[in-house]
Design a protein around this motif. Sequence first.
Motif, short mmCIF file in Angstrom:
data_model
loop_
_atom_site.label_atom_id
_atom_site.label_comp_id
_atom_site.label_asym_id
_atom_site.label_seq_id
_atom_site.Cartn_x
_atom_site.Cartn_y
_atom_site.Cartn_z
N ASN A 88 0.81 -1.22 0.00
CA ASN A 88 0.00 0.00 0.00
C ASN A 88 0.84 1.27 0.00
N LEU A 89 2.12 1.12 0.14
CA LEU A 89 3.04 2.23 -0.08
C LEU A 89 3.64 2.14 -1.47
N PHE A 90 4.07 0.94 -1.83
CA PHE A 90 4.80 0.74 -3.08
C PHE A 90 3.93 0.95 -4.32
N PHE A 91 2.83 0.24 -4.42
CA PHE A 91 2.04 0.29 -5.65
C PHE A 91 1.37 1.64 -5.94
N PRO A 92 0.78 2.31 -4.95
CA PRO A 92 0.23 3.64 -5.28
C PRO A 92 1.31 4.61 -5.78
N LEU A 93 2.50 4.56 -5.17
CA LEU A 93 3.58 5.44 -5.64
C LEU A 93 4.02 5.06 -7.05
N LEU A 94 4.11 3.76 -7.32
CA LEU A 94 4.46 3.31 -8.67
C LEU A 94 3.40 3.75 -9.67
N ASN A 95 2.14 3.61 -9.30
CA ASN A 95 1.04 4.00 -10.19
C ASN A 95 1.05 5.51 -10.46
N VAL A 96 1.29 6.30 -9.42
CA VAL A 96 1.34 7.76 -9.60
C VAL A 96 2.53 8.15 -10.47
N LEU A 97 3.67 7.53 -10.26
CA LEU A 97 4.85 7.83 -11.08
C LEU A 97 4.57 7.51 -12.55
N LEU A 98 4.00 6.35 -12.81
CA LEU A 98 3.68 5.99 -14.19
C LEU A 98 2.60 6.90 -14.78
N LEU A 99 1.66 7.34 -13.94
CA LEU A 99 0.63 8.28 -14.40
C LEU A 99 1.26 9.62 -14.80
N VAL A 100 2.22 10.09 -14.02
CA VAL A 100 2.91 11.34 -14.36
C VAL A 100 3.66 11.18 -15.68
N TYR A 101 4.33 10.05 -15.85
CA TYR A 101 5.01 9.80 -17.13
C TYR A 101 4.02 9.74 -18.28
N LEU A 102 2.87 9.10 -18.05
CA LEU A 102 1.83 9.00 -19.07
C LEU A 102 1.35 10.39 -19.49
N ILE A 103 1.10 11.24 -18.52
CA ILE A 103 0.60 12.58 -18.82
C ILE A 103 1.63 13.42 -19.55
N GLU A 104 2.91 13.25 -19.21
CA GLU A 104 3.96 14.05 -19.85
C GLU A 104 4.35 13.53 -21.23
N ALA A 105 4.12 12.25 -21.49
CA ALA A 105 4.56 11.65 -22.74
C ALA A 105 3.71 12.14 -23.92
N GLN A 106 4.24 11.95 -25.10
CA GLN A 106 3.55 12.32 -26.33
C GLN A 106 3.51 11.11 -27.26
N GLY A 107 2.49 11.04 -28.08
CA GLY A 107 2.40 10.02 -29.12
C GLY A 107 2.33 8.60 -28.58
N LYS A 108 3.03 7.69 -29.26
CA LYS A 108 2.98 6.27 -28.90
C LYS A 108 3.59 5.99 -27.53
N LYS A 109 4.51 6.83 -27.11
CA LYS A 109 5.11 6.66 -25.78
C LYS A 109 4.03 6.75 -24.69
N ARG A 110 3.06 7.63 -24.90
CA ARG A 110 1.96 7.79 -23.94
C ARG A 110 1.19 6.47 -23.82
N TYR A 111 1.00 5.77 -24.91
CA TYR A 111 0.25 4.51 -24.87
C TYR A 111 1.04 3.42 -24.14
N TRP A 112 2.35 3.43 -24.30
CA TRP A 112 3.19 2.48 -23.57
C TRP A 112 3.10 2.73 -22.07
N TYR A 113 3.14 4.01 -21.69
CA TYR A 113 3.00 4.33 -20.26
C TYR A 113 1.61 3.99 -19.76
N ALA A 114 0.61 4.14 -20.59
CA ALA A 114 -0.75 3.75 -20.21
C ALA A 114 -0.80 2.24 -19.95
N ALA A 115 -0.18 1.48 -20.83
CA ALA A 115 -0.15 0.02 -20.65
C ALA A 115 0.62 -0.37 -19.39
N LEU A 116 1.76 0.28 -19.16
CA LEU A 116 2.54 0.00 -17.95
C LEU A 116 1.76 0.37 -16.69
N THR A 117 1.06 1.49 -16.74
CA THR A 117 0.24 1.88 -15.60
C THR A 117 -0.86 0.85 -15.37
#
Length: 186
Positions: A88-117
């Motif tokens: 409950n510490l690890f996964f929410p932080l991992l999810n938020v980090l991947l969400l931030v990367y998803l929001i900042e990414a552009q194009g196909k990279k955004r979809y990869w971050y969406a899949a990772l999230t």
Amino acid sequence: EVTQKFMQPYMLAALYVVLHSIDSTIDLMQASAYFPIVFVTLAIVLAFLVGNKLAGPVGGIFASILLAVNPAALSRTTWGHADTDPYNLFFPLLNVLLLVYLIEAQGKKRYWYAALTGVSVGLYAFAWSGWWHVFDFILIAICCFLTYPFVTHYHEPKKAISHAKEMAIALLVLVAATGIVTTLLT
């Protein structure tokens, strides 16, 4: 008969294999005692990465220190107590980090971050039954970010629509990945 799959026994066994390969005198009980320490350490690193991404290196240092000395986190993740609280510490932080990367990414990279999230949320579902709280937060955050360009770029509707399409596809990828992983693991 096992009626519900759950991450904890698999994680403890994996930790045992890793620690036993480093020190052959470590048994399963000793490896299990290290479980909260390992996951809290990883969560502290993730807290630094999230803080660093959102507020720079000083923000990352403060975020990691605040997590490291948080009494609630410390009392629930003590050495020798191989409970699921470190997830409950690890996964929410991992999810938020991947969400931030998803929001900042552009194009196909955004979809990869969406899949990772989505995979990360699915793994969290495998670890804890309250996973959907974080999933709802992610969905709300993406929906807010999806509508944000219509407010900021109201004078450029084509740009806003293009951004909204990209975020809507990312949202679908995230939901699909979460659904697939959750279905396969739980």
